[in-house]
Design an enzyme around this catalytic site. Sequence first.
Site, PDB file in Angstrom:
ATOM      1  N   ASP A  39     -12.930  39.135  -4.051  1.00 21.60           N
ATOM      2  CA  ASP A  39     -11.555  39.693  -3.900  1.00 21.60           C
ATOM      3  C   ASP A  39     -11.662  40.985  -2.929  1.00 21.60           C
ATOM      4  O   ASP A  39     -10.922  41.230  -2.200  1.00 21.60           O
ATOM      5  CB  ASP A  39     -10.892  39.973  -5.083  1.00 21.60           C
ATOM      6  CG  ASP A  39     -10.707  38.718  -5.635  1.00 21.60           C
ATOM      7  OD1 ASP A  39     -10.501  37.366  -5.205  1.00 21.60           O
ATOM      8  OD2 ASP A  39     -10.060  38.486  -6.984  1.00 21.60           O
ATOM      9  N   LEU A  85     -14.664  -1.272   3.340  1.00 22.46           N
ATOM     10  CA  LEU A  85     -15.867  -1.697   2.829  1.00 22.46           C
ATOM     11  C   LEU A  85     -15.785  -3.119   1.967  1.00 22.46           C
ATOM     12  O   LEU A  85     -14.724  -3.282   1.374  1.00 22.46           O
ATOM     13  CB  LEU A  85     -16.586  -0.612   1.731  1.00 22.46           C
ATOM     14  CG  LEU A  85     -17.063   0.303   2.325  1.00 22.46           C
ATOM     15  CD1 LEU A  85     -17.577   1.344   1.083  1.00 22.46           C
ATOM     16  CD2 LEU A  85     -18.260   0.193   3.050  1.00 22.46           C
ATOM     17  N   LYS A 117     -18.975   5.689  -5.421  1.00 27.00           N
ATOM     18  CA  LYS A 117     -17.864   5.452  -4.642  1.00 27.00           C
ATOM     19  C   LYS A 117     -16.717   6.415  -5.197  1.00 27.00           C
ATOM     20  O   LYS A 117     -16.372   5.910  -6.119  1.00 27.00           O
ATOM     21  CB  LYS A 117     -17.500   3.989  -4.735  1.00 27.00           C
ATOM     22  CG  LYS A 117     -16.183   3.677  -3.637  1.00 27.00           C
ATOM     23  CD  LYS A 117     -16.064   2.195  -3.650  1.00 27.00           C
ATOM     24  CE  LYS A 117     -15.096   1.869  -2.495  1.00 27.00           C
ATOM     25  NZ  LYS A 117     -13.698   2.613  -2.837  1.00 27.00           N
ATOM     26  N   ASP A 119     -13.167   8.316  -5.840  1.00 24.21           N
ATOM     27  CA  ASP A 119     -12.075   7.728  -5.946  1.00 24.21           C
ATOM     28  C   ASP A 119     -10.946   8.877  -5.575  1.00 24.21           C
ATOM     29  O   ASP A 119     -10.347   9.406  -6.363  1.00 24.21           O
ATOM     30  CB  ASP A 119     -11.667   7.215  -7.361  1.00 24.21           C
ATOM     31  CG  ASP A 119     -10.601   6.213  -7.495  1.00 24.21           C
ATOM     32  OD1 ASP A 119     -10.042   5.609  -6.253  1.00 24.21           O
ATOM     33  OD2 ASP A 119     -10.071   5.904  -8.707  1.00 24.21           O
ATOM     34  N   ARG A 138      -7.125   8.494   6.748  1.00 21.13           N
ATOM     35  CA  ARG A 138      -7.513   7.099   7.125  1.00 21.13           C
ATOM     36  C   ARG A 138      -6.336   6.096   7.743  1.00 21.13           C
ATOM     37  O   ARG A 138      -6.630   5.734   8.813  1.00 21.13           O
ATOM     38  CB  ARG A 138      -8.075   6.209   6.061  1.00 21.13           C
ATOM     39  CG  ARG A 138      -8.805   4.967   6.498  1.00 21.13           C
ATOM     40  CD  ARG A 138      -9.535   4.334   5.541  1.00 21.13           C
ATOM     41  NE  ARG A 138      -9.888   3.108   5.758  1.00 21.13           N
ATOM     42  CZ  ARG A 138      -8.807   1.978   5.919  1.00 21.13           C
ATOM     43  NH1 ARG A 138      -7.950   2.219   5.298  1.00 21.13           N
ATOM     44  NH2 ARG A 138      -9.479   0.961   6.110  1.00 21.13           N
ATOM     45  N   TYR A 225     -16.047  15.564   0.165  1.00 22.82           N
ATOM     46  CA  TYR A 225     -17.557  14.995   0.115  1.00 22.82           C
ATOM     47  C   TYR A 225     -17.528  14.441   1.347  1.00 22.82           C
ATOM     48  O   TYR A 225     -16.909  13.447   1.495  1.00 22.82           O
ATOM     49  CB  TYR A 225     -17.839  14.213  -1.031  1.00 22.82           C
ATOM     50  CG  TYR A 225     -17.926  15.186  -2.518  1.00 22.82           C
ATOM     51  CD1 TYR A 225     -18.901  15.619  -2.874  1.00 22.82           C
ATOM     52  CD2 TYR A 225     -16.798  15.413  -3.143  1.00 22.82           C
ATOM     53  CE1 TYR A 225     -19.165  16.232  -4.045  1.00 22.82           C
ATOM     54  CE2 TYR A 225     -16.853  16.109  -4.394  1.00 22.82           C
ATOM     55  CZ  TYR A 225     -17.799  16.488  -4.843  1.00 22.82           C
ATOM     56  OH  TYR A 225     -18.059  17.485  -5.763  1.00 22.82           O
ATOM     57  N   LYS A 292     -25.959   1.135   1.358  1.00 19.82           N
ATOM     58  CA  LYS A 292     -25.970   1.043   2.657  1.00 19.82           C
ATOM     59  C   LYS A 292     -27.051   0.745   3.310  1.00 19.82           C
ATOM     60  O   LYS A 292     -28.096   1.410   2.580  1.00 19.82           O
ATOM     61  CB  LYS A 292     -25.373   2.440   3.225  1.00 19.82           C
ATOM     62  CG  LYS A 292     -23.820   2.788   3.054  1.00 19.82           C
ATOM     63  CD  LYS A 292     -23.394   4.035   3.596  1.00 19.82           C
ATOM     64  CE  LYS A 292     -22.047   4.242   3.162  1.00 19.82           C
ATOM     65  NZ  LYS A 292     -21.815   5.692   3.425  1.00 19.82           N
ATOM     66  N   CYS A 413       4.071   6.466 -46.824  1.00 23.42           N
ATOM     67  CA  CYS A 413       4.393   7.175 -48.060  1.00 23.42           C
ATOM     68  C   CYS A 413       6.122   7.536 -48.113  1.00 23.42           C
ATOM     69  O   CYS A 413       6.367   8.044 -48.854  1.00 23.42           O
ATOM     70  CB  CYS A 413       3.577   8.069 -48.357  1.00 23.42           C
ATOM     71  SG  CYS A 413       3.958   9.684 -47.376  1.00 23.42           S
ATOM     72  N   CYS A 428       2.989  13.741 -41.275  1.00 23.07           N
ATOM     73  CA  CYS A 428       3.490  13.508 -42.606  1.00 23.07           C
ATOM     74  C   CYS A 428       3.379  14.609 -43.494  1.00 23.07           C
ATOM     75  O   CYS A 428       2.533  15.233 -43.743  1.00 23.07           O
ATOM     76  CB  CYS A 428       2.654  12.123 -42.987  1.00 23.07           C
ATOM     77  SG  CYS A 428       3.120  11.674 -44.890  1.00 23.07           S
ATOM     78  N   CYS A 434       0.022  10.726 -49.877  1.00 18.65           N
ATOM     79  CA  CYS A 434       0.067   9.584 -48.758  1.00 18.65           C
ATOM     80  C   CYS A 434      -1.212   8.802 -48.688  1.00 18.65           C
ATOM     81  O   CYS A 434      -2.305   9.523 -48.418  1.00 18.65           O
ATOM     82  CB  CYS A 434       0.348  10.119 -47.341  1.00 18.65           C
ATOM     83  SG  CYS A 434       0.510   9.246 -46.025  1.00 18.65           S
TER      84      CYS A 434
HETATM   85  N1  5U1 Z   1     -19.450   6.845  -0.752  1.00 29.20           N
HETATM   86  C1  5U1 Z   1     -18.890   6.250   0.378  1.00 29.20           C
HETATM   87  N2  5U1 Z   1     -17.596   5.654   0.362  1.00 29.20           N
HETATM   88  N3  5U1 Z   1     -17.543   5.305   1.387  1.00 29.20           N
HETATM   89  C2  5U1 Z   1     -16.432   4.467   1.801  1.00 29.20           C
HETATM   90  N4  5U1 Z   1     -19.556   5.911   1.224  1.00 29.20           N
HETATM   91  C3  5U1 Z   1     -18.401   5.029   2.415  1.00 29.20           C
HETATM   92  N5  5U1 Z   1     -18.698   4.592   3.460  1.00 29.20           N
HETATM   93  C4  5U1 Z   1     -17.410   3.975   3.905  1.00 29.20           C
HETATM   94  C5  5U1 Z   1     -16.390   3.903   3.135  1.00 29.20           C
HETATM   95  C6  5U1 Z   1     -15.016   3.221   3.536  1.00 29.20           C
HETATM   96  O1  5U1 Z   1     -17.568   3.501   5.216  1.00 29.20           O
HETATM   97  C7  5U1 Z   1     -18.769   3.370   6.077  1.00 29.20           C
HETATM   98  C8  5U1 Z   1     -19.573   2.508   5.509  1.00 29.20           C
HETATM   99  C9  5U1 Z   1     -18.334   3.227   7.232  1.00 29.20           C
END
Ligand code: 5U1
Length: 669
Positions: A39, A85, A117, A119, A138, A225, A292, A413, A428, A434
Amino acid sequence: MDVDSSIVKKVEKLCTEIDEHNHRYYVQDQPSIADAEYDRLLRQLEQLEATHPELIVATSPTQRVGAKPDNGFAEVSHELPMLSLGNAFEDEEVREFHARVVNRLEIEQIEYAVEPKLDGLAISLLYEGGKLIRGATRGDGYTGEDVTLNVRAIRSVPLQLRTSTPPPRIEIRGEVVMPKAGFDALNRNQTDIGGKLYVNPRNAAAGSLRQLDPAISATRPLEFYAYSAGITEGVDLPPTHSGVLDYFESLGLRVTQNRSVVIGAEALIKAYEVMGESRDSLSYEIDGIVYKVNLITLQERLGFVSRAPRWALARKFPAQEEMTIVESIDVQVGRTGAITPVARLKPVFVGGVTVSNATLHNHTEIQRLDVRVGDTVIVRRAGDVIPEVVSVVIDQRNTNSQPYDFPTLCPVCESDIVYEDQGIIGRCSGGLFCQAQVKESIKHFVSRKAMDIEGLGSKVVDVLVDDGLIKNAGDIFSITHEQFAALDRMAEKSAQNLIDSIEKSKRTTLPRFLFGLGIPQIGETTAGQLANSFGDLESIRLATEEDLQAVPDIGPIVAKNVSEFFAQKHNQEVIEKLLEAGITWPDVEVAEQDGELSGKTIVLTGTFSSLGRTEAKEKLAALGAKVTSSVSKKTDLVIAGSEPGSKVDKAEKLGVLVVGEVELLEYLS
Ligand code: 5U1
C-alpha cells in the site's frame, strides 16, 4: 516544463516494482511483501502521478480502474471465431474421440495435453506490443462485448506482458472465474447489504464482469486463466499446446497448475478420474476436463468440424444442478436441537447420484428462497456436499401455492422452537427430553470418527431408544446379547457381532472419546488439540475458560462451551458411566512447545490488520508462549491491535508491558 528525470525514473521504478508484486500475489500466489508495504508503494506512485499527471501511462498499476463507459458495452467482432468444444460424458465417447484422431492422422501414439475445464466465462485479451488493448467476451463466438475496462480491473490480467520482446500482436484466450472462497465472501457481503445473491460462482463471475461500472468489477474477486492463443502476428509459438501454456506463464499470465501431458485413450480416462478426485480441493469450480492433441502441427492437420476443433474434447462431470419438484418440506432435529428444514424431492439424478432430499439450511434460507411445496426448484449436489436447493423456478409456480409456515413446536417432542443467532437458527428447547436429540447424540457417539462401533447404525439406535433400552451413550455398554437378539430382524450372529464391536470400541483414544461426547463446536481437530494440550480427561474437565483459550483454535465461545459441558451434572454422570464401563485410551504426551517464549504468558487484544488473531496465537504458541485472554499479574506481555479496550488499561495498572502489532510483526519476522 520537462519533469526532472529522477522523478520519471522513480515513477517507472515504482510501476515495475508494484507490477512485480501484483504478479507474485495475483498470478503466482506467492506474495513477498506485507500488504502495508505494498500500500505504501502504491500511495507513493499515486502521489507522484497526482503531481505529474503527464507521467501517467495506461499500463500503470494505478490505472486499473477507469470511469464508467457512456454507452454500455460496444460490440467486438472476433477476427478468429471463438469456438466451442465437443462434449463427452462417458468413457466410451473418449475412446471414440481418440480412435477418430488416430484414424485421421494414421498415428497410433497420440500425446494429449489435459487441463481442468474451468466453469467461468470465456474471454479474449488482445495485446499489441505487449500492452493490453482490448478485452472481449466470447458472445456467440463471432461477436462479443468489449469489456476492456472490466478486465483491466482483474489483477491477474497483466496490463503489460512481462517480456522485453513482446509479440507485435497476440490474442490470449481463457476463462474468467470467481474462486469458491471469493464467491462465498461476495454472497455474504451481498446478504449484509441486502444485495442480489448469486446462484453459483459462474453466474457471479459473469455478473461481476458485466458490471457497467468497472469500479464495481474491481471489487469482485475475479481471476483470469489463459488456455489458448487466438490471432498471433510476428511471433512463433512453441510447437506444443503444453509449451504454449508455459510461454503464457512466462508472459506473466496465470495458467492452471493442474495440467499434464498423457498418451492414449486409457490415460485420458485416468486423467478424468484423477481430476474428479482433486475437484473439491481446487480453489475454483470446474465442470470437467479438456483434452487437446498436444502437437500444434497435428491440430492443424485435424482441423475443425462445424464449430468445434477435431483435436480437442471436453469430458464433462455429471451435472451438479438439476430441476425437480418439492413434494413436501419437513424439519429434522439435530444432536444439539438445531432444526434443519429439508425439502423432500421428486427423485432426480444429479452430481452422479439420485437425490430425493435436499437441505434448506435454516428458517431464513427458506424465507430467502421462498420455497413452497409444489415448486419446481434447482437442486445442486457438488462432490460430497449435502444436496441443497439453490433457487426456485418462479415461472413454473402454481398460482395457488402458499408460503411455507415454519413450525413453532418441535415435531418430535413438541417443545417450543426458539430462534437464536438473530432468528436464523431454530433450536428445539426440549434438550434431553427430546428423543430426536437423544438419538442423534448417541449416533454421533458411536459414529466412525468417534467410538467407531461397527454395526450400531442409525436404525438400531432408533429402535434401542424407542424401546427404552438406552437413554444416553452411557447405556450402550450395558446392553446384553439377549436384548440385541430380541430386537426385530436382528439375527443371532449380528447380535454377537454388535456385542463384539461394542467391546472392541472400549479401547479408544482420548481425542475420539472427546469428539464423541458431542461438546458443541468441538470437532475432531479441536478434540485432538484439547487432548494434546492437557494430556488427560481430568485436566480438561477442571480447566478454566482461560486455560482452555490457551489451546490453538479455541476462542472464548468454544472455551465457554467446553466449560459448560463439563459443568452439567447430566454430562458428568454419562462420562462416569462410560468410564465405569471400562473405556480406556493410551496416555497422551502433552505437546510441550519449546521455544524462546517458553514460560511466558501473553494476552492478545484488539484487532490485528496484518495477521488474524488465530494466526498470531498459533505463531506465539509455536514459540512456546501460553496465550490467554485475560490480563493478570501473571501476564508477561500484552499485544494490542487497534481498538484494544480495557485490557490495555488493566495491563498498565498492573505494570505489564504493552506492545503493538508492529512490534509483534517485527518480532515474528
Ligand atoms: N481449459 C480449457 N477450456 N477451454 C475451452 N481449454 C479450452 N479450450 C477451448 C475452450 C472453448 O477452446 C480451444 C480448444 C479452442
